[in-house]
Motif scaffolding. Structure first.
Motif: not given
Length: 541
Positions: A502-513, A515-522
C-alpha cells in the motif's frame, strides 16, 4: 566403436589378426614400451578401452587399455595391472608423470603385461582416436605402402581401387588431398575444387555432405545438371568425424565394387587423416600463437601480422565466442569448443573470404576485417549467424561479442579487452546473446566506475555499506526500499506498485529509511551517489 567400424570388423576383415607391434607402429604417438618381449609384441589386439576404476569390469580380452588419470604405484593402477593381466589384455597405456622408467618396467614384468608409456603432454582424446584407428587400420590392408598422413598418395591409391578420381575433404570443406592418376574423367566441379583446394559450398550448409555424414557406409550422390554422380564415405575415428572421401562415379558396372572398396578402406582412411591432422596441428598451434601475440604483445604485433599474411589496412576487430556450460573439463566440452572453432572459421570464411581464428584459454577468437562502409553491420551479422548455428554443436547456449575497431594491429589488445568485457557482462547478466561492444558501452563503463569505487575504498564506510550491514543483522530490507525509491524517482505510487504494498506502507518505509540512516533523499548529489553505488553493485553481481 560405431556401427560402420563394427560391420567392417566382423564382415570384411575375414578374421585378420592385428598384433600389438603393428598398432604401436601405426599410432606413431611416441609411445615407449616399458618391457618389450616377442610374446607381448605379438599379442593380438581387438579394440581399445578407456579404463575407469568405478566402471563394472567388462571383457578386456586382447584390448589395449588406456589408464586415464592413473599413476604408477597408486592402488587403482596396481589393481588395473592385476585385472588386465588376468583378463588377457593386450597392453596398458599410462603416462609416467615423473615415475622412473625402471619402476614402470618392474610393474610390467611383475604382471607379465605390456605397458606402454605415453608422453605427459599427449592428449588422451587424440590417443584414443589414434589407437582405435590403428587397430582397424592394421586389419585392413586394402591400401598399403602409403606413408601415413600422405593424403595425396592415399587419394591416388583410393582412385586406383575404385576406378574414379578421388578427393579427401575435411569437415570445413578444405580439400586435403586429391588423386592425379591420368585418364580418369573429371567434371567442372572437380576442377574448381582441386584448383582452390576448397569445396564450393561449406559442408555445414551442403545437403549432399549431410547425407554422407548421416550414412553408416559409402553412398552414391546423384549428379545435378552437368555434374557427374559421386560415391562418398564419411571418415570417422572413435566416433569423431574427420572428413569424407569423394569418388567420381566410375559407371554402373564398377559402382558396386567401388562402394565396397570405399567401405573396406574406411579404417585406413581414418588412420591417414588422423596422422595428417597431427602434422597440421603444428600449423594450427603456430596460428594460435601468432594470434595470441597480436592480442597480447603490441611490440611484436607487426611481426605476427606479417607471418599470418594479415591485411590490417582498414583496421580489425576481435570477436570472442564461448559456450556457457556448468563444467568445462569434460571430454564433451572439449569437443564442443573444437566444433565451435570450426563453425567460427567456416562462417568467417564465407562472410569475409578469409579467416584468422584460434582457440585460446577456452575462448574462440576471430579477427574480423573492417571493409566497406558498414563494417560493424557485417560484424553483427557474422556473430548472429554463428549464434543461429550454435545449436548444431552444443545444447548449451553460446555468447559472442565483438570488441571495438582497432585501426592498427598494435591496438588489437584493446579490442580483445572490450570483447572479453562484453562477453563477461553477458555471462553475468545470464542473458546469452551476441552483440557488439558499443551495444553495452554504458553498463560496461558503469562497471569500471564500480571497480574504481571498490579499489579506492570509497565504499568502505558509506551509507550503502551501513544499510547492507543493518539488513544482514536485523533481517530487514531497507536496501530494497532504497532501490525501489531510486528506480521510481521517489514516486510513491510507482514504488507501491513495484513493491506490491500500500502507498502508506511505502511512505512509512521511506521515512524510516531516511530517519534511521540520516539520509537526505532530497539532495540530488546524495541520490546520484546512492544510485551509482546500487547500480554498479547490481551490474557486478
Amino acid at each position: 566403436m560405431d556401427s560402420a567400424e563394427q560391420g567392417l570388423t566382423e564382415g570384411d576383415l575375414h578374421g585378420a589378426v592385428v598384433r600389438l607391434s603393428d598398432c604401436i607402429q601405426l599410432m606413431q604417438a611416441d609411445l615407449v614400451h616399458a618391457n618389450p618381449t616377442p610374446e607381448n609384441l605379438n599379442h593380438a589386439v581387438s579394440d581399445v578401452l578407456m579404463y575407469d576404476p568405478l566402471d563394472e569390469w567388462t571383457s578386456v580380452d586382447d584390448r589395449i587399455i588406456l589408464a586415464v588419470g592413473l599413476t604408477c604405484g597408486s592402488a587403482d593402477f596396481d589393481q588395473l595391472l592385476h585385472r588386465a593381466s588376468n583378463s588377457n589384455a593386450a597392453a596398458v597405456i599410462v603416462k609416467a608423470h615423473g615415475t622412473p622408467m625402471e619402476r614402470l618396467r618392474s610393474a610390467a614384468v611383475l604382471h607379465s603385461l605390456a605397458v606402454l608409456v605415453a608422453p605427459d603432454n599427449l592428449d588422451w582424446t587424440r590417443l584414443v582416436a589414434l589407437a582405435r584407428a590403428s587397430v582397424m587400420g592394421a586389419a585392413a590392408d586394402s591400401v598399403s605402402g602409403v606413408r601415413l598422413g600422405d593424403l595425396y598418395a592415399f587419394a591416388n591409391a583410393a582412385a586406383s581401387l575404385t576406378n574414379g578420381a578421388a578427393s579427401i575433404v575435411d569437415p570445413l570443406g578444405r580439400v586435403l588431398g586429391y588423386s592425379t592418376l591420368p585418364g580418369q574423367p573429371v567434371d567442372e566441379l572437380r576442377r574448381v575444387t582441386t584448383l582452390s583446394l576448397q569445396e564450393v559450398q561449406p559442408p555445414a550448409f551442403d545437403s549432399d555432405f549431410k547425407i554422407v555424414y548421416a550414412s553408416a557406409g559409402a553412398v552414391m550422390i546423384p549428379g545435378v545438371d552437368e555434374e557427374m554422380a559421386r560415391l562418398a564415405l564419411a571418415v570417422r575415428a572413435g566416433g569423431e568425424l574427420l572428413g569424407s572421401i569423394w569418388i567420381l562415379d566410375p559407371g554402373e558396372d564398377k559402382r558396386e565394387p567401388a562402394l565396397n572398396a570405399l567401405d573396406r578402406m574406411a579404417p585406413l582412411a581414418g588412420l591417414h587423416m588422423l596422422h595428417a591432422r597431427s602434422a597440421s596441428d603444428f600449423g594450427e598451434r603456430r596460428n594460435g600463437d601468432l594470434i595470441r601475440t597480436l592480442m597480447d604483445d603490441p611490440e611484436h604485433a607487426s611481426f605476427a601480422a606479417a607471418q599470418l599474411g594479415l591485411d590490417a589496412a582498414n583496421g580489425l576487430a576481435v570477436a570472442a565466442f564461448s559456450i556457457v556450460r556448468p563444467e568445462t573439463g569434460s571430454l564433451e566440452s572439449v569437443r564442443e569448443i573444437q566444433r565451435l572453432l570450426h563453425l567460427v572459421t567456416t562462417v568467417c570464411n564465407i562472410q569475409f573470404n578469409t579467416s584468422h581464428s584460434a582457440l585460446i584459454d577456452s575462448v574462440v577468437y576471430a579477427l574480423l576485417p573492417c571493409e566497406g562502409t558498414g563494417p560493424r553491420a557485417a560484424h553483427r551479422r557474422v556473430v548472429q549467424e554463428i549464434g543461429a548455428y550454435a545449436h548444431t554443436i552444443s545444447s548449451y547456449p553460446l555468447i559472442a561479442a565483438v570488441g571495438g575497431i582497432a585501426p592498427r594491429v598494435e591496438d588489437l589488445p584493446a579490442s580483445r579487452s572490450e570483447a572479453l568485457q562484453t562477453l563477461q557482462y553477458l555471462l553475468r547478466a545470464q542473458s546469452p546473446a551476441a552483440g557488439l561492444f558499443e551495444d553495452y558501452r554504458i553498463p560496461l563503463n558503469l562497471l569500471k566506475v564500480g571497480a574504481f569505487i571498490a579499489e579506492t575504498g570509497l565504499s568502505d564506510v558509506d551509507d550503502i555499506t551501513k544499510i547492507q550491514a543493518h539488513d544482514a543483522q536485523q533481517q530487514t530490507d531497507y536496501l530494497g526500499t532504497l532501490r525501489a525509491y531510486l528506480a521510481s524517482n521517489g514516486n510513491i505510487s510507482a514504488m507501491a506498485e513495484r513493491l506490491h504494498v500500500h502507498n502508506n506502507t511505502v511512505r512509512y518505509r521511506v521515512s524510516r529509511l531516511a530517519k534511521d540512516f540520516d539520509l537526505d533523499l532530497e539532495d540530488p548529489q546524495k541520490r546520484l551517489w546512492l544510485w551509482l553505488r546500487l547500480t554498479t553493485m547490481d551490474l557486478g553481481g
